[in-house]
Design a protein around this motif. Structure first.
Motif, PDB file in Angstrom:
ATOM      1  N   UNK A 224       0.824  -1.210   0.000  1.00 35.83           N
ATOM      2  CA  UNK A 224       0.000   0.000   0.000  1.00 35.83           C
ATOM      3  C   UNK A 224       0.863   1.267   0.000  1.00 35.83           C
ATOM      4  N   UNK A 225       1.767   1.340  -0.970  1.00 33.90           N
ATOM      5  CA  UNK A 225       2.635   2.498  -1.120  1.00 33.90           C
ATOM      6  C   UNK A 225       2.593   2.964  -2.572  1.00 33.90           C
ATOM      7  N   UNK A 226       3.110   4.176  -2.821  1.00 35.08           N
ATOM      8  CA  UNK A 226       3.210   4.661  -4.194  1.00 35.08           C
ATOM      9  C   UNK A 226       4.566   5.313  -4.388  1.00 35.08           C
TER      10      UNK A 226
ATOM     11  N   UNK B 149       2.224   7.924   2.484  1.00 39.82           N
ATOM     12  CA  UNK B 149       1.106   8.855   2.633  1.00 39.82           C
ATOM     13  C   UNK B 149      -0.159   8.272   2.014  1.00 39.82           C
ATOM     14  N   UNK B 150      -1.293   8.591   2.607  1.00 31.09           N
ATOM     15  CA  UNK B 150      -2.562   8.249   1.978  1.00 31.09           C
ATOM     16  C   UNK B 150      -2.792   9.232   0.835  1.00 31.09           C
TER      17      UNK B 150
ATOM     18  N   UNK C  90      -2.790  11.347  11.937  1.00 27.82           N
ATOM     19  CA  UNK C  90      -2.568  12.788  12.059  1.00 27.82           C
ATOM     20  C   UNK C  90      -1.554  13.324  11.062  1.00 27.82           C
ATOM     21  N   UNK C  91      -0.629  12.473  10.597  1.00 25.75           N
ATOM     22  CA  UNK C  91       0.391  12.912   9.630  1.00 25.75           C
ATOM     23  C   UNK C  91       0.095  12.383   8.228  1.00 25.75           C
ATOM     24  N   UNK C  92      -0.113  11.073   8.094  1.00 22.24           N
ATOM     25  CA  UNK C  92      -0.204  10.469   6.760  1.00 22.24           C
ATOM     26  C   UNK C  92      -1.557  10.657   6.085  1.00 22.24           C
ATOM     27  N   UNK C  93      -2.613  10.887   6.865  1.00 27.32           N
ATOM     28  CA  UNK C  93      -3.969  10.923   6.276  1.00 27.32           C
ATOM     29  C   UNK C  93      -4.723  12.212   6.599  1.00 27.32           C
ATOM     30  N   UNK C  94      -4.024  13.246   7.032  1.00 31.72           N
ATOM     31  CA  UNK C  94      -4.682  14.462   7.531  1.00 31.72           C
ATOM     32  C   UNK C  94      -4.281  15.677   6.703  1.00 31.72           C
TER      33      UNK C  94
ATOM     34  N   UNK D 165       7.891  12.820   5.610  1.00 27.74           N
ATOM     35  CA  UNK D 165       7.475  11.488   5.158  1.00 27.74           C
ATOM     36  C   UNK D 165       7.477  11.390   3.634  1.00 27.74           C
ATOM     37  N   UNK D 166       7.038  12.458   2.984  1.00 27.08           N
ATOM     38  CA  UNK D 166       7.009  12.433   1.524  1.00 27.08           C
ATOM     39  C   UNK D 166       8.426  12.376   0.954  1.00 27.08           C
ATOM     40  N   UNK D 167       9.363  13.044   1.627  1.00 20.41           N
ATOM     41  CA  UNK D 167      10.762  13.004   1.190  1.00 20.41           C
ATOM     42  C   UNK D 167      11.347  11.600   1.336  1.00 20.41           C
ATOM     43  N   UNK D 168      10.715  10.769   2.164  1.00 14.81           N
ATOM     44  CA  UNK D 168      11.174   9.382   2.341  1.00 14.81           C
ATOM     45  C   UNK D 168      10.801   8.493   1.161  1.00 14.81           C
ATOM     46  N   UNK D 169       9.871   8.941   0.312  1.00 18.73           N
ATOM     47  CA  UNK D 169       9.338   8.077  -0.760  1.00 18.73           C
ATOM     48  C   UNK D 169      10.412   7.485  -1.668  1.00 18.73           C
ATOM     49  N   UNK D 170      11.359   8.289  -2.203  1.00 15.01           N
ATOM     50  CA  UNK D 170      12.402   7.681  -3.051  1.00 15.01           C
ATOM     51  C   UNK D 170      13.250   6.670  -2.283  1.00 15.01           C
ATOM     52  N   UNK D 171      13.451   6.916  -0.991  1.00 15.37           N
ATOM     53  CA  UNK D 171      14.215   5.973  -0.170  1.00 15.37           C
ATOM     54  C   UNK D 171      13.506   4.642  -0.008  1.00 15.37           C
TER      55      UNK D 171
END
Length: 404
Positions: free
Chosen positions: A17-19, A25-26, A130-134, A172-178
């Motif tokens: 469940x990632x992109x 993030x949702x 509170x962070x990933x879906x808000x 968290x979004x900056x973590x996506x490429x990692x």
């Protein structure tokens, strides 16, 4: 071969469940639920006023008990969990540290419990909420920069509340490429593809450095006194919390109080993925706490951490290869994670330890968390001991042997 690689990547995205763009993030969170649940959204949307006017508890006590059965898909369930989580935190902490509510009424507790069961999450506001879906975009056609982003629901604390959650989201979004890099390493190590491992590690390192750069925005958008005095109590849970030592009773769910941790960066799936990839061996108590924090993550994200944990150990593989380029790529990655953890430690000192000590010295002038959590994280850990421990064990993973 490239098609197979893309298909494998897409299969990983679906399972975990990632992109590629959003990571954990949702994507495009909903802001509306079926009309049947409007009472939940009305309370969550007006939460700040209802807390500050001391009206929230009265309204929740009069709320009808609604079945969540009409919620049909994952994003509806995530919004319901987010709304009920915000309302629950507001209900428990409406009166501050001196009079927390020890019982969640059935109209709140039962649907929250049932929604949580369907999602595989605990019935408390988590980091995944509170962070990933808000989040939402002010201009849906614009990009995801801090000026174009807003929260779906907020707590007291004004711009500090908005800044804290949105900066955390950007990290968290900056973590996506990692995360994509970690998947590449995971596949490459199974076939001893040294180039694939190295390239994946470079992506993780670049991602960790970008996460630190985004983290720096905290200082421009979060004011220490407002964070400590107004916001922090509302993300505090009821496990290992001196203000609620027995936990909270969920009426209609359990006859005994339930102990649950509040939202915490320890619940970040991204950081735990990088730990698992790099074979970071945390001390026993710290490791047990981090493992418990996985219970507060969406099950698919938890599964990725566990999948990385059972892969052939990357550090041992690199040691057995005696490849200096690979060793350097690994060490750069570990050093970037150490650097991020050092930065987190210093930031916590600024936003928690120093304001807490000040509050203690002047007699705790604000209604919020006061001095009760001066040394305790919102997840329930001993804050500085925990942060120093994870930083130190990360540093120990560096490969110091000279490789030819």
């Amino acid at each position: 071969m490239e098609t197979n690689s893309k298909e494998t990547l897409q299969a990983d995205f679906d399972v975990f469940d990632i992109s590629e763009e959003f990571g954990f993030l949702l994507e495009e969170p909903l802001t509306h639920l079926p009309d049947h649940y409007q009472v939940w959204l009305d309370l969550a949307n007006n939460l700040i006023h209802l807390i500050e006017s001391r009206k929230l508890r009265d309204l929740v006590d009069k709320m009808p008990v609604l079945s969540p059965d009409l919620l049909s898909d994952h994003r509806e369930l995530r919004l319901a969990h987010l709304a009920l989580g915000f309302i629950s935190m507001g209900y428990v902490w409406q009166e501050g540290q001196h009079a927390p509510a020890e019982i969640l009424p059935k109209a709140l507790a039962l649907p929250f419990w049932l929604v949580s069961r369907r999602l595989g999450l605990p019935p408390i506001l988590t980091y995944a909420d509170s962070v990933l879906a808000n989040w939402k975009l002010k201009d849906p056609t614009g990009d995801m920069r801090i000026g174009n982003m807003d929260l779906i629901f907020s707590f007291p604390g004004g711009d500090t509340c908005r800044g804290f959650f949105i900066v955390s989201l950007l990290v968290e979004m900056a973590a996506s490429p990692g995360i994509m890099g970690a998947l590449e390493v995971m596949r490459a190590i199974k076939v001893s593809d040294l180039t694939g491992i190295k390239n994946g590690l470079i992506k993780v390192t670049q991602s960790l450095k970008k996460m630190k750069e985004k983290f720096k925005f905290m200082h421009n958008h979060v004011e220490p006194a407002a964070f400590h005095g107004k916001l922090r109590i509302f993300v505090s849970g009821w496990r290992d919390n001196p203000m609620l030592p027995r936990g909270v009773m969920y009426e209609g769910v359990s006859d005994e109080p339930i102990l649950l941790s509040g939202g915490s960066a320890a619940q970040s799936s991204a950081i735990q993925c990088f730990d698992a990839l790099l074979c970071i061996q945390h001390e026993e108590e710290t490791g047990a706490f981090l493992t418990r924090m996985r219970d507060y993550m969406p099950p698919a994200h938890r599964q990725l951490i566990e999948t990385l944990s059972v892969c052939p150990p990357l550090r041992d593989f690199i040691l057995s290869c005696s490849n200096s380029d690979l060793c350097q790529a690994y060490n750069s990655c570990v050093s970037a994670l150490v650097d991020l953890r050092n930065y987190h430690l210093n930031t916590v000192t600024k936003y928690v330890i120093i304001p807490g000590n000040h509050a203690q010295s002047v007699g705790c002038p604000f209604r919020g968390v006061g001095t009760a959590l001066n040394t305790t994280g919102t997840g329930g850990s001993n804050l500085m001991v925990f942060l120093k421990s994870v930083r130190n064990t990360t540093q120990k993973a560096l490969i110091l042997e000279r490789l030819s």
